[in-house]
Write a protein that holds these residues in place. Structure first.
Motif, PDB file in Angstrom:
ATOM      1  N   TRP A  82      -7.930  -0.151  -9.023  1.00 28.11           N
ATOM      2  CA  TRP A  82      -6.264  -0.265  -9.234  1.00 28.11           C
ATOM      3  C   TRP A  82      -6.063  -0.433 -10.608  1.00 28.11           C
ATOM      4  CZ3 TRP A  82      -2.540   2.292  -6.352  1.00 28.11           C
ATOM      5  CH2 TRP A  82      -2.827   2.465  -4.939  1.00 28.11           C
ATOM      6  N   ALA A 135      -4.047  -5.569  -2.900  1.00 30.75           N
ATOM      7  CA  ALA A 135      -4.673  -4.235  -2.656  1.00 30.75           C
ATOM      8  C   ALA A 135      -6.028  -4.543  -1.500  1.00 30.75           C
ATOM      9  CB  ALA A 135      -5.438  -4.046  -3.931  1.00 30.75           C
ATOM     10  N   LEU A 187      -1.695  -0.460  -2.393  1.00 28.89           N
ATOM     11  CA  LEU A 187      -1.563  -1.514  -3.038  1.00 28.89           C
ATOM     12  C   LEU A 187       0.101  -2.144  -2.693  1.00 28.89           C
ATOM     13  CD1 LEU A 187      -1.846  -3.193  -5.738  1.00 28.89           C
ATOM     14  CD2 LEU A 187      -0.715  -1.397  -7.016  1.00 28.89           C
ATOM     15  N   CYS A 230      -4.551   4.616  -8.920  1.00 32.21           N
ATOM     16  CA  CYS A 230      -5.794   4.185  -8.318  1.00 32.21           C
ATOM     17  C   CYS A 230      -6.880   5.296  -8.764  1.00 32.21           C
ATOM     18  CB  CYS A 230      -5.500   4.392  -6.649  1.00 32.21           C
ATOM     19  SG  CYS A 230      -5.277   6.062  -6.343  1.00 32.21           S
TER      20      CYS A 230
END
Lengths: 112, 112
Positions: free
Chosen positions: B34, B63, B74, B89
């Protein structure tokens, strides 16, 4: 903390001109990458470089693009004859055996 | 072909609310990442998720990864204005020299 350095931060060039974007990856990293991001869009893979040669490249990375690691520290992306659609943010990244990536701050390329 | 899909692509929310961003990917991957991106800026690493069931938290962001469902989330708890950004992502594939395949990004706007 080690970082990836990119220069210049912004480059304006005329259509048809050659540009070289420069990157200094983290010194003990083995894998080097270029990604690009057209304004407001997703990040796209261009090329990966390992052991002094290209290991993967995307469809975007055509004959107009080339990469070099000329002196063991710099990693460059050359666009031979720029087009308007090459305008984007170009990010360099490096990685140690795929275990996490460090991105540079990017070069904003504007082709006019 | 590996595909990474995020949703929603745009999210406007009030401060203090909770919300979740979803990231689905289409094939087996070694790792899921992320990133946060502020307008015109580079990609800031938030989390690296390495295994099924992995959960990581940093401040108001958490996450998680479900490799069986090929889904990462998330989660934003009690959002504050400073979390306004675009969140991406990305997954990497070991047999493609760890190139990252990116989702389209979720633009998050948090209103006071």
């Amino acid at each position: 903390e080690p970082e990836v350095t990119q220069t210049p931060s912004h480059q304006v060039t005329q259509m048809g001109q050659e540009v070289i974007l420069r990157c200094v990856p983290i010194s003990n990293h083995l894998y080097f990458y270029w990604y690009r991001q057209i304004l407001g869009q997703k990040v796209e893979f261009l090329v990966s470089f390992y052991n002094n040669e290209i290991s993967e490249k995307s469809e975007i990375f055509d004959d107009q693009f080339s990469v070099e690691r000329p002196d063991g520290s710099n990693f460059t992306l050359k666009i031979r004859s720029t087009k308007l659609e090459d305008s984007a943010m170009y990010f360099c990244a490096s990685s140690g055996r795929g275990r996490g990536y460090t991105f540079g701050s990017g070069t904003r390329l504007t082709v006019v | 072909e590996l595909k990474v899909e995020q949703n929603p692509l745009f999210l406007s929310m009030q401060e203090g609310k909770n919300y979740t961003i979803y990231c689905n990917y289409s094939t087996t991957s070694d790792r899921l990442y992320w990133y946060r991106q502020d307008p015109g800026k580079s990609l800031e690493s938030l989390f690296v998720l390495l295994s099924n069931g992995a959960v990581k938290q940093e401040g108001r962001l958490m996450a998680s990864l479900d490799t069986k469902a090929r889904l990462s989330t998330l989660h934003i708890t009690a959002a504050v204005h400073d979390l306004s950004a675009t969140y991406f992502c990305a997954v990497d594939i070991a047999d493609s020299n760890y190139q990252l395949i990116w989702g389209a990004g979720t633009k998050l706007i948090i209103k006071p």
